[in-house]
Design an enzyme around this catalytic site. Structure first.
Site, PDB file in Angstrom:
ATOM      1  N   CYS A   7       0.845  -1.206   0.000  1.00 21.75           N
ATOM      2  CA  CYS A   7       0.000   0.000   0.000  1.00 21.75           C
ATOM      3  C   CYS A   7       0.877   1.252   0.000  1.00 21.75           C
ATOM      4  O   CYS A   7       0.524   2.259  -0.623  1.00 21.75           O
ATOM      5  CB  CYS A   7      -0.934   0.009   1.199  1.00 21.75           C
ATOM      6  SG  CYS A   7      -2.356  -1.088   1.036  1.00 21.75           S
ATOM      7  N   ASP A  30      10.469  -6.798  -8.294  1.00 24.43           N
ATOM      8  CA  ASP A  30      10.719  -7.336  -6.957  1.00 24.43           C
ATOM      9  C   ASP A  30      12.080  -6.843  -6.475  1.00 24.43           C
ATOM     10  O   ASP A  30      13.045  -6.811  -7.236  1.00 24.43           O
ATOM     11  CB  ASP A  30      10.683  -8.870  -6.989  1.00 24.43           C
ATOM     12  CG  ASP A  30      10.561  -9.468  -5.605  1.00 24.43           C
ATOM     13  OD1 ASP A  30       9.509 -10.062  -5.300  1.00 24.43           O
ATOM     14  OD2 ASP A  30      11.524  -9.335  -4.808  1.00 24.43           O
ATOM     15  N   HIS A  46      -6.247  -2.692  -1.156  1.00 26.20           N
ATOM     16  CA  HIS A  46      -5.640  -3.664  -0.250  1.00 26.20           C
ATOM     17  C   HIS A  46      -6.532  -4.894  -0.109  1.00 26.20           C
ATOM     18  O   HIS A  46      -7.636  -4.817   0.413  1.00 26.20           O
ATOM     19  CB  HIS A  46      -5.398  -3.062   1.136  1.00 26.20           C
ATOM     20  CG  HIS A  46      -4.748  -4.048   2.071  1.00 26.20           C
ATOM     21  ND1 HIS A  46      -3.380  -4.223   2.137  1.00 26.20           N
ATOM     22  CD2 HIS A  46      -5.286  -4.946   2.929  1.00 26.20           C
ATOM     23  CE1 HIS A  46      -3.107  -5.169   3.008  1.00 26.20           C
ATOM     24  NE2 HIS A  46      -4.240  -5.639   3.506  1.00 26.20           N
ATOM     25  N   ASN A  86       1.692 -16.818  -3.804  1.00 27.94           N
ATOM     26  CA  ASN A  86       1.865 -17.451  -2.496  1.00 27.94           C
ATOM     27  C   ASN A  86       0.711 -17.013  -1.606  1.00 27.94           C
ATOM     28  O   ASN A  86       0.416 -15.815  -1.519  1.00 27.94           O
ATOM     29  CB  ASN A  86       3.202 -17.030  -1.871  1.00 27.94           C
ATOM     30  CG  ASN A  86       4.396 -17.557  -2.666  1.00 27.94           C
ATOM     31  OD1 ASN A  86       4.357 -18.660  -3.198  1.00 27.94           O
ATOM     32  ND2 ASN A  86       5.443 -16.758  -2.762  1.00 27.94           N
ATOM     33  N   HIS A  97      -0.475  -8.488   1.097  1.00 32.14           N
ATOM     34  CA  HIS A  97      -1.219  -7.681   0.126  1.00 32.14           C
ATOM     35  C   HIS A  97      -1.141  -8.514  -1.147  1.00 32.14           C
ATOM     36  O   HIS A  97      -0.016  -8.779  -1.641  1.00 32.14           O
ATOM     37  CB  HIS A  97      -0.574  -6.300  -0.038  1.00 32.14           C
ATOM     38  CG  HIS A  97      -1.259  -5.384  -1.013  1.00 32.14           C
ATOM     39  ND1 HIS A  97      -1.624  -4.080  -0.681  1.00 32.14           N
ATOM     40  CD2 HIS A  97      -1.606  -5.554  -2.306  1.00 32.14           C
ATOM     41  CE1 HIS A  97      -2.182  -3.503  -1.740  1.00 32.14           C
ATOM     42  NE2 HIS A  97      -2.184  -4.379  -2.745  1.00 32.14           N
ATOM     43  N   HIS A  99      -0.522 -10.377  -4.342  1.00 33.13           N
ATOM     44  CA  HIS A  99       0.410 -10.084  -5.439  1.00 33.13           C
ATOM     45  C   HIS A  99       0.658 -11.340  -6.255  1.00 33.13           C
ATOM     46  O   HIS A  99       0.655 -12.449  -5.731  1.00 33.13           O
ATOM     47  CB  HIS A  99       1.734  -9.518  -4.920  1.00 33.13           C
ATOM     48  CG  HIS A  99       2.392 -10.339  -3.848  1.00 33.13           C
ATOM     49  ND1 HIS A  99       1.980 -10.313  -2.539  1.00 33.13           N
ATOM     50  CD2 HIS A  99       3.412 -11.220  -3.910  1.00 33.13           C
ATOM     51  CE1 HIS A  99       2.728 -11.129  -1.823  1.00 33.13           C
ATOM     52  NE2 HIS A  99       3.610 -11.713  -2.626  1.00 33.13           N
TER      53      HIS A  99
HETATM   54  P1  AMP Z   1       5.630 -13.418  -0.933  1.00 35.70           P
HETATM   55  O1  AMP Z   1       6.511 -14.417  -0.231  1.00 35.70           O
HETATM   56  O2  AMP Z   1       4.864 -14.022  -2.065  1.00 35.70           O
HETATM   57  O3  AMP Z   1       4.763 -12.649   0.042  1.00 35.70           O
HETATM   58  O4  AMP Z   1       6.627 -12.407  -1.639  1.00 35.70           O
HETATM   59  C1  AMP Z   1       6.843 -11.105  -1.242  1.00 35.70           C
HETATM   60  C2  AMP Z   1       7.810 -10.510  -2.232  1.00 35.70           C
HETATM   61  O5  AMP Z   1       7.848  -9.119  -2.029  1.00 35.70           O
HETATM   62  C3  AMP Z   1       9.241 -11.023  -2.078  1.00 35.70           C
HETATM   63  O6  AMP Z   1       9.672 -11.598  -3.330  1.00 35.70           O
HETATM   64  C4  AMP Z   1      10.048  -9.764  -1.746  1.00 35.70           C
HETATM   65  O7  AMP Z   1      11.332  -9.754  -2.319  1.00 35.70           O
HETATM   66  C5  AMP Z   1       9.150  -8.672  -2.299  1.00 35.70           C
HETATM   67  N1  AMP Z   1       9.276  -7.363  -1.675  1.00 35.70           N
HETATM   68  C6  AMP Z   1       9.239  -7.092  -0.356  1.00 35.70           C
HETATM   69  N2  AMP Z   1       9.365  -5.763  -0.145  1.00 35.70           N
HETATM   70  C7  AMP Z   1       9.477  -5.190  -1.369  1.00 35.70           C
HETATM   71  C8  AMP Z   1       9.635  -3.844  -1.829  1.00 35.70           C
HETATM   72  N3  AMP Z   1       9.710  -2.801  -0.973  1.00 35.70           N
HETATM   73  N4  AMP Z   1       9.732  -3.629  -3.150  1.00 35.70           N
HETATM   74  C9  AMP Z   1       9.679  -4.655  -4.023  1.00 35.70           C
HETATM   75  N5  AMP Z   1       9.505  -5.943  -3.659  1.00 35.70           N
HETATM   76  C10 AMP Z   1       9.422  -6.213  -2.351  1.00 35.70           C
HETATM   77 ZN    ZN Z   2      -1.812  -3.299   1.221  1.00 37.21          ZN
END
Ligand code: AMP
Ligand code: ZN
Length: 116
Positions: A7, A30, A46, A86, A97, A99
């Site tokens: 967010c 990422d 969200h 995931n 959130h 994704h």
């Molecule tokens: P998940 O395990 O599916 O929740 O993946 C979360 C993903 O978010 C991971 O691949 C992280 O590397 C990525 N992530 C976390 N913080 C950031 C950020 N500030 N900008 C870009 N990617 C992020």
């Molecule tokens: Zn969010």
């Protein structure tokens, strides 16, 4: 959601390398890429996880899925890519959130899950 990191990206409170943005969705790189191409596609709204989606999210979810081929192609994934959502603790979700990971590159990706 005040403390949700994605967010904050939606609100431009923390930086991200945005690849696409419109009224409903954002795609950005990422921060810790697992392959040469690693995009995260999120709804601006969200929604904590796929498990929290309902009938009212049908159009949004459809839009997200339908946006993926062009996003991937524009990043050079001309010969395929992997999409991952995931979900929850067992699914290894770290950011709550919704994704979609879009992962690719030149090489064939390794098999996703191994059971020993
Ligand atoms: P998940 O395990 O599916 O929740 O993946 C979360 C993903 O978010 C991971 O691949 C992280 O590397 C990525 N992530 C976390 N913080 C950031 C950020 N500030 N900008 C870009 N990617 C992020
Ligand atoms: Zn969010």
């Amino acid at each position: 959601m005040n403390n949700c990191i994605f967010c904050k990206i939606v609100r431009d409170e923390i930086p991200a390398k945005k690849i696409h943005e419109d009224d409903d969705i954002i795609a950005f790189n990422d921060i810790n890429p697992a392959a040469p191409v690693h995009i995260l596609l999120i709804p601006k709204q969200h929604i904590a996880s796929l498990s929290e989606t309902e009938e009212l999210h049908r159009d949004l979810l459809g839009k997200m899925l339908l946006s993926i081929p062009k996003l991937a192609r524009d990043q050079g994934c001309t010969d395929g890519y992997r999409t991952i959502i995931n979900t929850g603790h067992v699914g290894g979700q770290e950011v709550f959130h919704l994704h979609i990971h879009i992962i690719g590159g030149k090489e064939r990706l390794p098999a996703m899950i191994h059971q020993s």
